[in-house]
Design an enzyme around this catalytic site. Structure first.
Site, PDB file in Angstrom:
ATOM      1  N   HIS A  67       1.378  -1.342   0.103  1.00  0.00           N
ATOM      2  CA  HIS A  67      -0.118  -0.619   0.026  1.00  0.00           C
ATOM      3  C   HIS A  67       1.126   1.583  -0.201  1.00  0.00           C
ATOM      4  CE1 HIS A  67      -3.193  -3.309   0.877  1.00  0.00           C
ATOM      5  NE2 HIS A  67      -3.692  -2.548   0.782  1.00  0.00           N
ATOM      6  N   PRO A  68       0.614   2.166  -0.815  1.00  0.00           N
ATOM      7  CA  PRO A  68       1.355   4.136  -1.218  1.00  0.00           C
ATOM      8  C   PRO A  68       1.054   4.507   1.057  1.00  0.00           C
ATOM      9  CG  PRO A  68      -0.560   3.569  -2.373  1.00  0.00           C
ATOM     10  CD  PRO A  68      -0.563   2.109  -1.392  1.00  0.00           C
ATOM     11  N   GLU A  86      -7.888   7.345  -6.525  1.00  0.00           N
ATOM     12  CA  GLU A  86      -9.587   8.459  -5.890  1.00  0.00           C
ATOM     13  C   GLU A  86      -9.986   8.849  -4.476  1.00  0.00           C
ATOM     14  OE1 GLU A  86     -11.490   6.039  -9.711  1.00  0.00           O
ATOM     15  OE2 GLU A  86     -11.992   5.531  -7.945  1.00  0.00           O
ATOM     16  N   GLN A  88      -7.243   8.813  -2.284  1.00  0.00           N
ATOM     17  CA  GLN A  88      -6.222   9.812  -1.482  1.00  0.00           C
ATOM     18  C   GLN A  88      -6.979  10.916  -1.434  1.00  0.00           C
ATOM     19  OE1 GLN A  88      -2.326   9.382  -0.506  1.00  0.00           O
ATOM     20  NE2 GLN A  88      -2.008   7.296  -0.840  1.00  0.00           N
ATOM     21  N   PHE A 119       1.339   2.363   7.550  1.00  0.00           N
ATOM     22  CA  PHE A 119       0.519   2.914   8.325  1.00  0.00           C
ATOM     23  C   PHE A 119      -0.951   2.702   6.794  1.00  0.00           C
ATOM     24  CE2 PHE A 119      -3.158   4.296  10.376  1.00  0.00           C
ATOM     25  CZ  PHE A 119      -3.471   5.526   9.614  1.00  0.00           C
ATOM     26  N   VAL A 120      -1.834   2.021   7.345  1.00  0.00           N
ATOM     27  CA  VAL A 120      -2.649   1.652   5.967  1.00  0.00           C
ATOM     28  C   VAL A 120      -3.568   2.330   6.573  1.00  0.00           C
ATOM     29  CG1 VAL A 120      -3.345  -0.245   4.330  1.00  0.00           C
ATOM     30  CG2 VAL A 120      -1.411  -0.161   4.859  1.00  0.00           C
ATOM     31  N   ILE A 121      -5.227   2.290   6.193  1.00  0.00           N
ATOM     32  CA  ILE A 121      -6.534   2.686   7.145  1.00  0.00           C
ATOM     33  C   ILE A 121      -7.948   3.166   5.184  1.00  0.00           C
ATOM     34  CG2 ILE A 121      -6.395   5.390   6.659  1.00  0.00           C
ATOM     35  CD1 ILE A 121      -7.948   5.463   9.579  1.00  0.00           C
ATOM     36  N   CYS A 122      -8.592   2.772   5.560  1.00  0.00           N
ATOM     37  CA  CYS A 122      -9.129   2.717   4.755  1.00  0.00           C
ATOM     38  C   CYS A 122     -10.034   4.309   4.400  1.00  0.00           C
ATOM     39  CB  CYS A 122     -10.771   1.950   4.876  1.00  0.00           C
ATOM     40  SG  CYS A 122     -12.028   1.726   3.351  1.00  0.00           S
TER      41      CYS A 122
END
Ligand SMILES: NC(=O)NC1=NC(=O)NC1=O
Length: 168
Positions: A67-68, A86, A88, A119-122
């Site tokens: 994930h970027p 889209e 971000q 760090f990944v979040i929806c």
């Protein structure tokens, strides 16, 4: 989109359509294709969640590393995938001022140093303020895999609830 249409897809078309429901992890839809026929959208989601949760920690971390960063280098270079771009931009990551950009860079860097993955979040479900707050809070503990499966579900629904023909 009718689940029978999904079940009738060739392996190639299935991966072409669903290949990026988990960021840069086409292996996951490629693997769950074996479980067709799917009962419905929830069944597809369940198989993806089961696959991700069955991964060893190194595999889960690998998914996270695909994930970027939010407001990171890929965003600045214009190298985000369509879906990430889209998501971000919808979360306000494309309109940060210089102080906000610096804060995101610093928090993301601290997070990666602490956990060894980003760090990944929806992003679709969180505002800019939510993201900064969660990133600060999660520096203490982590729930990234749940965010990946939530992110995946929204991408999956976006595909399945749209017109399949336009995407093949
Ligand atoms: N590190 C991230 O959380 N990245 C992202 N979250 C999203 O919802 N889209 C992304 O690119």
């Amino acid at each position: 989109m009718d689940i029978n249409v999904v079940n009738a897809l060739t392996y190639e078309d299935f991966v072409k359509l669903f290949g990026n429901v988990v960021e840069k992890c086409p292996l996951i839809p490629a693997a769950i294709w074996s479980h067709r026929p799917f009962k419905d959208l929830a069944d597809i989601e369940a198989h993806i969640r089961k696959f991700i949760h069955s991964l060893p920690d190194s595999g889960k971390e690998g998914v996270l590393r695909c994930h970027p960063d939010l407001a990171g280098l890929d965003l600045q270079r214009g190298t985000l995938t369509r879906e990430s771009q889209e998501e971000q931009s919808q979360a306000g990551m494309t309109t940060l001022d210089s102080a906000e950009s610096l804060q995101m860079y610093s928090l993301n860097t601290d997070y990666k140093e602490r956990f060894g993955f980003p760090f990944v979040i929806c992003a679709r479900l969180n505002s800019k303020a939510d993201i900064v707050r969660q990133l600060s809070e999660r520096l203490k503990n982590d729930r990234a895999v749940e965010e990946v499966t939530t992110l995946c579900s929204l991408r999956l629904r976006n595909i399945v609830l749209s017109d399949i023909q336009t995407k093949l």
